[in-house]
Design a protein around this motif. Sequence first.
Motif, mmCIF file in Angstrom:
data_model
loop_
_atom_site.group_PDB
_atom_site.id
_atom_site.type_symbol
_atom_site.label_atom_id
_atom_site.label_comp_id
_atom_site.label_asym_id
_atom_site.label_seq_id
_atom_site.Cartn_x
_atom_site.Cartn_y
_atom_site.Cartn_z
ATOM 1 N N SER A 250 0.833 -1.207 0.000
ATOM 2 C CA SER A 250 0.000 0.000 0.000
ATOM 3 C C SER A 250 0.865 1.253 0.000
ATOM 4 C CB SER A 250 -0.942 -0.005 1.210
ATOM 5 O OG SER A 250 -1.809 -1.114 1.155
ATOM 6 N N ASP B 95 -8.756 -1.143 0.179
ATOM 7 C CA ASP B 95 -7.372 -1.619 0.241
ATOM 8 C C ASP B 95 -7.149 -2.389 1.539
ATOM 9 O OD1 ASP B 95 -4.657 -1.928 -0.454
ATOM 10 O OD2 ASP B 95 -4.112 -0.064 0.580
ATOM 11 N N GLU B 96 -7.614 -1.836 2.639
ATOM 12 C CA GLU B 96 -7.478 -2.505 3.935
ATOM 13 C C GLU B 96 -8.278 -3.810 3.959
ATOM 14 O OE1 GLU B 96 -6.186 -2.688 8.055
ATOM 15 O OE2 GLU B 96 -5.494 -1.655 6.240
ATOM 16 N N ASP C 222 -6.380 -6.413 1.896
ATOM 17 C CA ASP C 222 -5.097 -6.816 2.486
ATOM 18 C C ASP C 222 -5.247 -7.585 3.787
ATOM 19 O OD1 ASP C 222 -3.787 -5.597 0.407
ATOM 20 O OD2 ASP C 222 -2.712 -4.137 1.637
ATOM 21 N N LEU D 147 -6.764 1.607 -6.772
ATOM 22 C CA LEU D 147 -6.182 0.735 -5.758
ATOM 23 C C LEU D 147 -7.243 -0.165 -5.148
ATOM 24 C CD1 LEU D 147 -3.959 -0.128 -3.757
ATOM 25 C CD2 LEU D 147 -4.469 1.934 -2.434
ATOM 26 N N ALA E 190 -6.593 -4.151 -4.960
ATOM 27 C CA ALA E 190 -6.391 -4.775 -3.656
ATOM 28 C C ALA E 190 -7.433 -5.839 -3.361
ATOM 29 C CB ALA E 190 -6.403 -3.709 -2.561
#
Length: 213
Positions: free
Chosen positions: A64, A94-95, A98, A160, A164
């Motif tokens: 990231s 994204d979080e 991930d 992103l 992701a």
Amino acid sequence: MIRVYGATLSPFVRKVVVALAEKGLDYELVPVSLQSRNPDFLSISPFGKMPAFRDGDFALSDSSAIIHYLDAKYPERRLIPQTPEDLGRAVWFDEFGDTIVALSGGKVFFNRVVAPRFLKQAGSEETVQQGIAELPRLFDYLEGVVPEPGGFLVGGALSLADIAVASPFVNLSHCAVDVDCAKHPRLGAWLPTILSRPSFAGPIAAEKAMLAA
């Protein structure tokens, strides 16, 4: 010269090389393994986590952080939205990709692929089943938020967020764990539109060839 240290079988390394491809940036992929003692890799990523990244004299780890750097340094094809609302949503996805999707998917991939194939250790089928049991809740959430095929999660363009979220699904597919389109038709239709992009398709094909060898 941009260098990425790692292997695209990692969903986090895959994130970075997809971002580089989408931006049209040339790079060198420097293969490293989980037990690599490559001194440059370890000087950038002292805990041995993939990917590590070098752009000239600048070095960084964490996928990231690397993509945020790339978007600021090479803004011609932005992958991080600029409005406060879309930026916040992109950071969330994204979080989510991930730390939630990749965590559950990693239980499957590590024990079915990484441990037996690369570490020469027996994987835990109990952990595999635990990971698989966690997936329906994640799929249910995504079924309610993914756009129609051809659309993107945030801001009307690939970002992103899409990269992701989609990347860990490749690892699940390598383990023959795929989305049931009857139960999750929107997710099952959206994923192929992202993963068929050339930026994803190239690494995925190379990974499949390597795993089949």
